[in-house]
Design an enzyme around this catalytic site. Structure first.
Site, PDB file in Angstrom:
ATOM      1  N   ASP A   1      69.545  58.283 -21.262  1.00  0.00           N
ATOM      2  CA  ASP A   1      70.269  58.631 -20.034  1.00  0.00           C
ATOM      3  C   ASP A   1      70.256  60.130 -19.733  1.00  0.00           C
ATOM      4  O   ASP A   1      71.241  60.684 -19.222  1.00  0.00           O
ATOM      5  CB  ASP A   1      71.730  58.145 -20.123  1.00  0.00           C
ATOM      6  CG  ASP A   1      71.820  56.627 -20.256  1.00  0.00           C
ATOM      7  OD1 ASP A   1      70.921  55.944 -19.744  1.00  0.00           O
ATOM      8  OD2 ASP A   1      72.782  56.140 -20.861  1.00  0.00           O
TER       9      ASP A   1
ATOM     10  N   HIS B   1      72.144  54.091 -13.878  1.00  0.00           N
ATOM     11  CA  HIS B   1      73.214  54.134 -14.866  1.00  0.00           C
ATOM     12  C   HIS B   1      74.558  54.205 -14.131  1.00  0.00           C
ATOM     13  O   HIS B   1      74.705  54.976 -13.183  1.00  0.00           O
ATOM     14  CB  HIS B   1      73.033  55.363 -15.770  1.00  0.00           C
ATOM     15  CG  HIS B   1      74.041  55.428 -16.866  1.00  0.00           C
ATOM     16  ND1 HIS B   1      73.955  54.628 -17.985  1.00  0.00           N
ATOM     17  CD2 HIS B   1      75.165  56.164 -17.016  1.00  0.00           C
ATOM     18  CE1 HIS B   1      74.990  54.875 -18.775  1.00  0.00           C
ATOM     19  NE2 HIS B   1      75.743  55.810 -18.214  1.00  0.00           N
TER      20      HIS B   1
ATOM     21  N   LEU C   1      63.669  52.127 -24.608  1.00  0.00           N
ATOM     22  CA  LEU C   1      62.214  52.238 -24.707  1.00  0.00           C
ATOM     23  C   LEU C   1      61.865  53.322 -25.732  1.00  0.00           C
ATOM     24  O   LEU C   1      62.463  54.398 -25.730  1.00  0.00           O
ATOM     25  CB  LEU C   1      61.615  52.626 -23.349  1.00  0.00           C
ATOM     26  CG  LEU C   1      61.937  51.709 -22.157  1.00  0.00           C
ATOM     27  CD1 LEU C   1      61.277  52.235 -20.893  1.00  0.00           C
ATOM     28  CD2 LEU C   1      61.477  50.273 -22.429  1.00  0.00           C
TER      29      LEU C   1
ATOM     30  N   ASN D   1      65.617  54.683 -14.108  1.00  0.00           N
ATOM     31  CA  ASN D   1      66.733  53.871 -14.582  1.00  0.00           C
ATOM     32  C   ASN D   1      67.934  54.091 -13.668  1.00  0.00           C
ATOM     33  O   ASN D   1      68.049  55.143 -13.029  1.00  0.00           O
ATOM     34  CB  ASN D   1      67.110  54.278 -16.011  1.00  0.00           C
ATOM     35  CG  ASN D   1      68.238  53.434 -16.583  1.00  0.00           C
ATOM     36  OD1 ASN D   1      68.303  52.223 -16.342  1.00  0.00           O
ATOM     37  ND2 ASN D   1      69.141  54.059 -17.326  1.00  0.00           N
TER      38      ASN D   1
HETATM   39  C1  GRF Z   1      74.370  48.093 -13.822  1.00  0.00           C
HETATM   40  O1  GRF Z   1      75.681  48.563 -13.777  1.00  0.00           O
HETATM   41  C2  GRF Z   1      73.423  49.210 -14.208  1.00  0.00           C
HETATM   42  O2  GRF Z   1      73.814  50.466 -13.762  1.00  0.00           O
HETATM   43  C3  GRF Z   1      73.483  49.148 -15.712  1.00  0.00           C
HETATM   44  O3  GRF Z   1      73.573  47.779 -16.022  1.00  0.00           O
HETATM   45  C4  GRF Z   1      74.151  47.076 -14.925  1.00  0.00           C
HETATM   46  C5  GRF Z   1      73.192  45.990 -14.539  1.00  0.00           C
HETATM   47  O4  GRF Z   1      73.712  45.129 -13.574  1.00  0.00           O
HETATM   48  N1  GRF Z   1      72.378  49.842 -16.301  1.00  0.00           N
HETATM   49  P1  GRF Z   1      72.779  44.054 -12.855  1.00  0.00           P
HETATM   50  O5  GRF Z   1      72.132  43.214 -13.976  1.00  0.00           O
HETATM   51  O6  GRF Z   1      71.751  44.763 -12.052  1.00  0.00           O
HETATM   52  O7  GRF Z   1      73.693  43.222 -12.021  1.00  0.00           O
END
Ligand code: GRF
Length: 193
Positions: A150, A114, A98, A112
């Site tokens: 992040d 991560h 973004l 978010n």
């Molecule tokens: C997850 O591991 C999240 O932490 C990262 O991307 C992945 C998305 O997985 N940002 P999903 O599409 O929710 O299954």
């Protein structure tokens, strides 16, 4: 404890690009009585994102935006967020960054998830880098989004043990299972009264 009804729950948009397993867990969570959020909108930059099916089967409005022109996409997204009176954005595997302007324009909170123990392993390919470095632990983090990738304030983290036999596949599976619990817990933490 205050009773949360559909009227006083935070109107939330979830942004996805792929599988949407976190979206699925957020949808299930949003249906619970004690959930502080209601999911009004799912946004994707990818029309083939599997996660869009969860939104469809739960009758949640879906919007797809073409990021070939990022500026235009973000302008249209802001308009859509306003139209739906969105207060919270949950990024869940959204593969676009973004812009500063977007973050400034959206007045609500942006979260978010991560798949690492931030501030370690920002960015992509976290599991591979964790394994390359023979880390004993990895995990996942829910944090606020700022214009630095992040790097926003951490809300919650969950540690996961890395075994010698782990591959990116097994590690990612273990961490995803924890992510599905962590995102709802983070929302409860910041929005519960
Ligand atoms: C997850 O591991 C999240 O932490 C990262 O991307 C992945 C998305 O997985 N940002 P999903 O599409 O929710 O299954």
């Amino acid at each position: 404890m205050e009773i949360l009804t559909g009227y006083n729950k935070y109107k939330t948009a979830v942004f996805i690009s792929g599988t949407g397993s976190n979206l699925k867990s957020l949808i299930n969570f949003s249906k619970k009585k004690n959930s502080p959020i209601t999911i009004k909108l799912v946004i994707s930059n990818n029309k083939n994102a599997k996660g869009l099916n969860f939104a469809k089967s739960n009758k949640i409005k879906r919007k797809i935006f073409n990021y070939r022109n990022k500026k235009l996409a973000e302008k249209d997204i802001i308009r859509e967020l306003k139209r739906n009176q969105i207060q919270i954005i949950c990024l869940a595997g959204f593969m676009e960054i973004l812009s500063k302007e977007f973050i400034k324009k959206f007045k609500g909170d942006i979260l978010n998830i991560h798949p690492s123990l931030l501030p370690k392993y920002k960015g992509l390919n976290t599991h591979q880098r964790v394994l390359n470095n023979n880390e004993k632990y990895s995990g996942c983090t829910v944090h606020y989004v700022t214009s630095k990738l992040d790097s926003g304030k951490i809300i919650l983290q969950k540690k996961v043990k890395v075994n010698q036999k782990d591959t990116t596949k097994t590690l990612s599976k273990k961490i995803l299972n924890q992510e599905h619990k962590l995102y709802p817990r983070a929302l409860l933490k910041i929005f519960s009264l």
